[in-house]
Design a protein around this motif. Structure first.
Motif, mmCIF file in Angstrom:
data_model
loop_
_atom_site.group_PDB
_atom_site.id
_atom_site.type_symbol
_atom_site.label_atom_id
_atom_site.label_comp_id
_atom_site.label_asym_id
_atom_site.label_seq_id
_atom_site.Cartn_x
_atom_site.Cartn_y
_atom_site.Cartn_z
ATOM 1 N N LEU A 68 29.177 37.404 46.363
ATOM 2 C CA LEU A 68 28.890 38.551 47.230
ATOM 3 C C LEU A 68 29.525 38.379 48.597
ATOM 4 O O LEU A 68 30.082 39.332 49.161
ATOM 5 N N GLN A 69 29.434 37.159 49.117
ATOM 6 C CA GLN A 69 30.021 36.905 50.429
ATOM 7 C C GLN A 69 31.533 37.111 50.387
ATOM 8 O O GLN A 69 32.118 37.702 51.306
ATOM 9 N N MET A 70 32.162 36.654 49.311
ATOM 10 C CA MET A 70 33.605 36.844 49.166
ATOM 11 C C MET A 70 33.954 38.329 49.092
ATOM 12 O O MET A 70 34.923 38.787 49.712
ATOM 13 N N LEU A 71 33.145 39.086 48.357
ATOM 14 C CA LEU A 71 33.394 40.525 48.246
ATOM 15 C C LEU A 71 33.227 41.213 49.593
ATOM 16 O O LEU A 71 33.995 42.118 49.940
ATOM 17 N N ASN A 100 35.620 43.678 54.479
ATOM 18 C CA ASN A 100 35.972 43.737 55.908
ATOM 19 C C ASN A 100 37.483 43.691 56.109
ATOM 20 O O ASN A 100 38.030 44.406 56.954
ATOM 21 N N SER A 101 38.161 42.842 55.335
ATOM 22 C CA SER A 101 39.616 42.746 55.500
ATOM 23 C C SER A 101 40.313 44.031 55.053
ATOM 24 O O SER A 101 41.302 44.457 55.651
ATOM 25 N N ILE A 102 39.775 44.672 54.010
ATOM 26 C CA ILE A 102 40.360 45.934 53.528
ATOM 27 C C ILE A 102 40.168 47.038 54.561
ATOM 28 O O ILE A 102 41.071 47.844 54.819
ATOM 29 N N ILE A 139 38.424 51.283 48.064
ATOM 30 C CA ILE A 139 37.072 51.129 48.615
ATOM 31 C C ILE A 139 36.024 51.379 47.537
ATOM 32 O O ILE A 139 35.023 50.664 47.430
ATOM 33 N N LYS A 140 36.289 52.381 46.712
ATOM 34 C CA LYS A 140 35.339 52.722 45.644
ATOM 35 C C LYS A 140 35.173 51.565 44.671
ATOM 36 O O LYS A 140 34.054 51.211 44.273
ATOM 37 N N ARG A 141 36.298 50.962 44.258
ATOM 38 C CA ARG A 141 36.240 49.857 43.299
ATOM 39 C C ARG A 141 35.520 48.651 43.883
ATOM 40 O O ARG A 141 34.706 48.014 43.214
ATOM 41 N N ILE A 194 30.497 45.259 44.532
ATOM 42 C CA ILE A 194 29.407 44.751 45.368
ATOM 43 C C ILE A 194 28.060 45.214 44.823
ATOM 44 O O ILE A 194 27.106 44.441 44.724
ATOM 45 N N VAL A 195 27.986 46.494 44.434
ATOM 46 C CA VAL A 195 26.740 47.034 43.874
ATOM 47 C C VAL A 195 26.370 46.296 42.589
ATOM 48 O O VAL A 195 25.204 45.958 42.348
ATOM 49 N N ALA A 196 27.372 46.019 41.747
ATOM 50 C CA ALA A 196 27.123 45.311 40.485
ATOM 51 C C ALA A 196 26.577 43.914 40.755
ATOM 52 O O ALA A 196 25.643 43.458 40.078
ATOM 53 N N LYS A 197 27.154 43.234 41.746
ATOM 54 C CA LYS A 197 26.668 41.892 42.089
ATOM 55 C C LYS A 197 25.265 41.956 42.677
ATOM 56 O O LYS A 197 24.418 41.094 42.417
ATOM 57 N N ASP A 198 25.005 42.977 43.486
ATOM 58 C CA ASP A 198 23.656 43.167 44.029
ATOM 59 C C ASP A 198 22.646 43.336 42.900
ATOM 60 O O ASP A 198 21.545 42.781 42.932
#
Length: 688
Positions: free
Chosen positions: A586-589, A594-596, A611-613, A618-622
């Motif tokens: 999650l942290q990597m995502l 932020n970089s994107i 951004i959508k992908r 992120i939502v999936a990991k959450d």
């Protein structure tokens, strides 16, 4: 509890008391601190405690709460934005259009259900109107008939109810009709009445109700006439009968009242039917018989409409057996028959598995007035999911793409590779390593070794050797060894009996009896039947033991460790490692996010897609993290104070050792039908 204690210690939150927080606000801040959260994101007196709660929950679930941490948003609006993040639904455009609170909830639910509600939303709609549109879309109705802000929500509901029943709603879609007027017209249509006579703006709702009820009364008409016999005679023939229309215009009955001199004829009945405009389904034979046999004081069915026939729903025709007994048959003593169970079905490559038969259209009916009764069409089923099969170009035929084991689990076809070994497995056979499942027609003897990513099924016995399965292990006749049989399974392990076995399983372990074995499972150990017995050895089962007898009269040492034992601790470590891994990902995502954002592509569509992908990832990991936390919580509940740790349905013999959550109890004397459970810091016995 730590939060409650903290609330009682003024010193714990004296530093924030001066900020003007109320008791509930202080509580939310302390909850956040207790959960290790960054409470500065909502430590603002402008937030009420309900708003604080929504922000706290978002922080806990690793949501970007900055999008809704605004004191001008109500807590309900905050809640809907928070919930939308779990399903990758973007509510911000709707919030910017002025929708809020329950309106956002209706929009969120529609979007999560894949309903195209945007086509019908206008900025001046309110929650009840949006609800009616959402329900209509969900039910597959043509909402364009009423998805217009010129209708209030009650008018929308009346039109929706009419569409559901396939009524001719055009009689009352004029927005100048009040919802009361619409209701009366709808009820009239449902009853098969000619509503044209009162579906007019000049009639109030009360007027319409009166006219509708009068029309209903006319459906049951009593005819009373007197016919003169001869031209100069003073003798009259009485004709007294009733015509009753029932079942919403689908059935007509005649009732001839018994009166002296009554002389109702067939012509009288037909004249009454003509007067009532009853033209369909008239039973001439019934009318003739009623008159000839003088059936009086009896309701006689004389006309019946043609009912609508609903279309047949789509269905799958299977050419393989789906009814294999997943649970072994019971034996007379209450045990289970592992020997004769059929554990699987084999299929060949190219074999036809199933054919889908599409839904059929319904056949309209007709009531006694000749009006059409609309029929519902059949409902289509979704295509089958799973693995190991293909769908033919016709789109309805399912074919196996391999030789393997067929299973139909939770509505999915699962075909996996299966090797059938038609001889005993021994040290001479060598190591058998299979990507799939293994079925041994014979037995496994000393030195036999099987490793499979799927299930392992042994038709006869396992004397010694090693079985490693990524799925379940079933030994139909059982295993007997001198502690040189080793079984490891990611799923369940089952068999008629186990003697001197070493078993490690993530699923349940089931048998009719287990003796002198070392058993380890993250689930339960279950022994069946009045001869079922757990005797000797060491059994570790995180979620408990259910047996008929425990130990024996000879006081052979039988040890049980359940609840928060060594396996539980190892499982906690596994969960902790998984949690750290997910958090790192999650942290990597988030860093990638932020970089994107700092270097978005110039192409707007490409940037939006990127951004959508990333947001979806992120939502999936959450969600993965939330699911893991739910598993941890579930495990903790199952091993808590209320767990029925060890159930003995027969005799628990003296000398047996039961350890629950590391608290040991040695049974001093034999007991019958008891449950061992934890109470405080003691293991206690409760009568079953």
């Amino acid at each position: 509890m730590h939060v409650e204690r903290a609330l009682q210690k003024k010193s714990d939150f004296s530093m924030i008391e001066n900020a003007g927080y109320g008791k509930e606000q202080n509580r939310e801040i302390l909850y956040g601190k207790g959960e290790g959260l960054d409470v500065t994101l909502y430590s603002n007196p402008e937030f009420n405690y309900l708003q604080m709660e929504q922000i706290r929950m978002g922080i806990k679930d690793k949501i970007d709460v900055s999008i809704y941490a605004d004191p001008t948003y109500s807590y309900e609006t905050m809640k809907q934005i928070r919930l939308s993040n779990y399903s990758s639904v973007d509510l911000m455009p709707y919030l910017q259009r002025g929708f809020m609170d329950d309106e956002l909830e209706e929009i969120r639910l529609a979007l999560e259900e894949g309903l195209l509600i945007d086509a019908w939303l206008t900025d001046d709609m309110y929650v009840q109107q949006i609800h009616e549109i959402r329900i209509g879309l969900y039910e597959g109705l043509d909402v364009c008939v009423y998805a217009n802000v010129s209708y209030n929500w009650m008018q929308m509901r009346e039109i929706r109810l009419g569409l559901e029943k396939k009524l001719k709603v055009s009689y009352y879609t004029n927005s100048l009709f009040s919802h009361w007027q619409m209701k009366e017209i709808r009820l009239g249509l449902e009853a098969g009445l000619d509503v044209a006579s009162y579906a007019k703006l000049i009639f109030s709702g009360a007027d319409m109700k009166e006219k509708r009820e009068n029309l209903l009364k006319k459906k049951t008409t009593t005819y009373r006439t007197r016919d003169r016999v001869g031209t100069d005679s003073d003798i009259f023939l009485k004709k007294e009968f009733s015509i009753l229309v029932e079942d919403n215009g689908n059935k007509v009955y005649a009732f001839i009242q018994f009166v002296t001199g009554d002389d109702v004829t067939e012509d009288d009945i037909y004249a009454a039917l003509e007067e009532r405009q009853i033209v369909n389904g008239i039973d001439e034979k019934a009318i003739s018989e009623m008159i000839k046999k003088k059936r009086v004081n009896e309701k006689v069915l004389i006309a019946e409409g043609t009912p609508a026939e609903a279309g047949k729903n789509g269905w799958f025709e299977f050419f393989v057996r789906l009814d294999l007994p997943r649970i072994p048959a019971p034996l007379p003593d209450g045990g289970v028959d592992y020997v004769n169970i059929e554990a699987f079905e084999m299929v060949d490559k190219g074999e036809r598995l199933a054919v889908y038969h599409p839904a059929e259209k319904g056949k309209d009916g007709q009531n006694v007035f000749g009006e059409v009764i609309c029929a519902n069409d059949g409902t289509e089923k979704k295509p089958l999911k799973g693995e190991g099969f293909t769908i033919e170009p016709d789109g309805v035929t399912y074919v196996s793409k391999m030789n393997g084991k067929f299973e139909f689990i939770n509505g999915q076809i699962i075909i996996t590779n299966m090797i059938i070994v038609r001889e005993d497995v021994t040290s001479v056979t060598g190591k058998l390593e299979v990507d799939g499942s293994v079925y041994v027609v014979g037995s496994v003897h000393s030195g036999g070794y099987i490793s499979a990513t799927g299930d392992i099924i042994v038709e006869h016995n396992v004397e010694a050797g090693k079985l490693i399965a990524g799925g379940n292990v079933m030994i139909k006749k059982g295993s007997c060894s001198k502690n040189d049989c080793f079984i490891d399974a990611k799923g369940e392990v089952s068999g008629s009996f186990f003697e001197g076995a070493n078993i490690n399983a993530e699923g349940n372990i089931r048998a009719n009896y287990i003796m002198n074995s070392n058993i380890n499972t993250l689930e339960k150990v279950i022994l069946s039947g009045s001869k079922g017995m757990l005797l000797g050895g060491l059994t570790r089962a995180v979620k408990g033991v259910d047996t008929y007898n425990l130990g024996n009269k000879s006081h052979l040492k039988t040890m049980l460790e359940v609840g928060k034992n060594v396996l539980y601790t190892k499982l906690q470590d596994v969960y902790a490692r998984r949690r750290r891994k997910i958090q790192d990902e999650l942290q990597m995502l988030e860093e990638r996010w932020n970089s994107i954002l700092q270097a978005l592509p110039p192409d707007k569509e490409q940037a939006a897609e990127l951004i959508k992908r990333l947001n979806a990832a992120i939502v999936a990991k959450d969600k993965e993290l939330a699911d893991l936390d739910a598993e941890v919580s579930k495990l903790d509940n199952m091993t808590g104070q209320e767990m029925k740790a060890v159930i003995v349905r027969g005799i628990a013999h003296a000398g047996s050792v039961v350890e629950i959550n590391s608290i040991k109890y040695v049974l001093p004397s034999s007991m019958v039908r008891i449950i061992f459970k934890l109470r405080g810091k003691n293991v206690v016995m409760v009568k079953l």
